[in-house]
Design an enzyme around this catalytic site. Structure first.
Site, short mmCIF file in Angstrom:
data_model
loop_
_atom_site.label_atom_id
_atom_site.label_comp_id
_atom_site.label_asym_id
_atom_site.label_seq_id
_atom_site.Cartn_x
_atom_site.Cartn_y
_atom_site.Cartn_z
N LEU A 248 0.93 -1.34 -0.03
CA LEU A 248 -0.03 0.08 0.04
C LEU A 248 0.89 1.16 -0.09
CD1 LEU A 248 -3.00 1.19 0.11
CD2 LEU A 248 -2.66 1.37 2.59
N TYR A 249 2.04 1.33 0.81
CA TYR A 249 2.99 2.20 0.68
C TYR A 249 3.17 2.78 -0.80
CZ TYR A 249 7.32 4.57 0.79
OH TYR A 249 8.52 5.71 0.67
N ALA A 250 3.84 1.63 -1.59
CA ALA A 250 4.00 1.82 -2.96
C ALA A 250 3.01 2.61 -3.73
CB ALA A 250 4.60 0.53 -3.54
#
Ligand SMILES: O=C(O)[C@H]1O[C@H](OP(=O)(O)OP(=O)(O)OC[C@H]2O[C@@H](n3ccc(=O)[nH]c3=O)[C@H](O)[C@@H]2O)[C@H](O)[C@@H](O)[C@@H]1O
Length: 437
Positions: A248-250
């Site tokens: 999700l960070y990416a």
């Protein structure tokens, strides 16, 4: 005037009412008032219970450490003395200098970039919410360091539009170096909301203010190598696909790149995204592997070294902080002005994305060997299968575009960069006076 940012601002304050109803009135009025007081009291109790339930209930609050809870924190800002500090920090002291708002200034990259800009005479104002994703005392120590160079860090959140608006009223920033973000790949599974809060909502909040500022600033911001996700073509080039994020960070960083496109297209904001590749060095982030490996090796604790399927190597294109700083300054210095004014685009504006890596991927097990030599301690290695929580197996930057257009040329290999990190680490946590991480 002192302003505050808090969700509590929306809840009316009530203590005065209760005090008034304790005054000696005539009997009937007293009875009437006392029943009104009771009614009010029980209404508030009822509301309180509902609020407690709302914040605690797992179904209504699926994000256990919802970052909005963090913004319940109150930040004090405003007033003539505060404005004077802001202006003084942002004052340009060199010929042709720029005036930069650095978000995330108490962060790892933010501190180094702020110091470098200030040293060469640019005006620099920091902004940071000092959240507790990792030990805030490290952020305070970085803040103290920056204060010595004359950089003031305003305490506040990029989601606080009124604070951002005020900052642009007080200072006509020519540039914004946007480094405030929720970092870390694996933590996204624990606290997804904080990524949306900082990397998406916070970025939009900042761009909204920048688009209406007169003059509109240039914006350079931190994207991430993680946008390449499951891409297997190496080295990663800016033209490669970035539509398969593994975390999700990416995904939030990729979303940032698309959001940047929109604000560039509609409002004429000049935007440059920098895809950082696993940045390390002194004053680094304790949530990153090289940092907590150092801590755990010194403590005699075992460390987990991830390996890919079939004993495959997991490797990173580790990039030293000083090289990243040069890349950031190169991006700021080569950026063309934004073209809009009054919130309206006046012509096409610059939109750029660059890889800032080292072009030399190193297996994680080699990183550990270097640390063992530098620390003179053998690590207790535990080899583990790469968990499926967002990590990719391999990163490797093609940096020819940044080389050509920003003059970016990394010059620190992992061995010498880690040597500087370890020296800093040992002096910062000298004799175990401070607890690491
Ligand atoms: O390049 C980037 O864009 C990203 O770099 C880092 O992410 P990452 O490369 O995963 O850095 P670490 O968390 O320090 O991990 C480094 C390597 O060590 C490995 N690792 C991590 C933790 C661990 O316990 N064991 C282990 O072998 C990871 O799989 C990875 O290969 C940062 O944490 C991100 O914020 C940043 O955006």
């Amino acid at each position: 005037m002192s302003k505050q940012m808090s969700h509590l601002d929306n809840i009316p304050s009530t203590p005065g009412k209760f005090k008034m109803e304790k005054s000696p009135y005539v009997h009937n009025r007293l009875r009437w008032h006392s029943s009104l007081a009771k009614l009010t009291f029980w209404s508030f109790m009822f509301m309180g219970v509902i609020l407690i339930f709302f914040f605690r209930s797992p179904s209504s609050n699926p994000l256990p450490q919802d970052p909005s809870r963090r913004s319940l924190r109150t930040f004090n800002w405003g007033g003539p003395a505060w404005e004077k500090r802001v202006r003084s920090s942002a004052r340009i002291r060199s010929h042709n200098g720029i005036c930069v708002l650095v978000t995330g200034a108490a962060g790892f990259v933010g501190t180094h970039v702020s110091a470098a800009l200030k040293t060469r005479g640019d005006g620099v104002l920091g902004l940071d919410n000092f959240n507790d994703y990792y030990d805030p005392s490290l952020k305070r120590a970085r803040q103290a360091l920056l204060e010595q160079t004359g950089v003031y860090i305003v305490e506040g959140d990029i989601n606080d539009s009124s604070l951002l608006r005020k900052l642009f009223e007080v200072v006509a920033f020519t540039h914004v170096m946007h480094l405030a973000a929720q970092a870390g790949v694996r933590y996204a599974m624990e606290n997804p909301g904080s990524y949306v809060h900082s990397n998406i909502a916070g970025f939009v909040s900042l761009l909204e203010i920048c688009k209406s500022a007169n003059p509109q600033p240039v914006i350079v911001w931190a994207s991430s190598s993680s946008v390449y996700g499951l891409n297997t073509k190496v080295p990663f080039s800016e033209r490669d696909r970035t539509d398969q994020p593994a975390s999700l960070y990416a995904a939030t960083k990729k979303a940032g790149e698309e959001i940047a496109h929109t604000y560039n297209h509609i409002y004429g904001l000049s935007l440059t995204g920098l895809r950082f590749f696993t940045v390390y060095g002194p004053w680094g982030r304790p949530d990153m592997a090289y940092f907590f490996f150092t801590r755990d090796i010194l403590k005699g604790k075992s460390i987990s070294i991830f390996e890919a399927a079939n004993h495959g190597t997991v490797a990173r294109d580790f990039t030293y902080i000083d090289d990243i700083v040069k890349g950031c300054l190169g991006a700021l210095d080569t950026a063309e002005k934004s073209t809009g004014s009054g919130g309206k685009k006046k012509g096409p504006a610059q939109l750029r994305v660059y890889n800032l890596g080292n072009t030399w991927p190193v297996p994680v097990s080699d990183l550990v060997s270097i640390l063992e030599r530098l620390l003179n301690v053998n690590a207790k290695r535990k080899i583990m299968k790469l968990p499926r929580n967002g990590d990719v197996e391999f990163t490797h930057a093609n940096i020819s575009l940044a080389q050509r257009e920003l003059g970016y040329k990394p010059s620190t290999n992992l061995q010498s960069g880690l040597k500087k990190f370890v020296r800093w680490y040992l002096s910062y946590y000298s004799g175990g006076k401070k607890a690491a991480g």
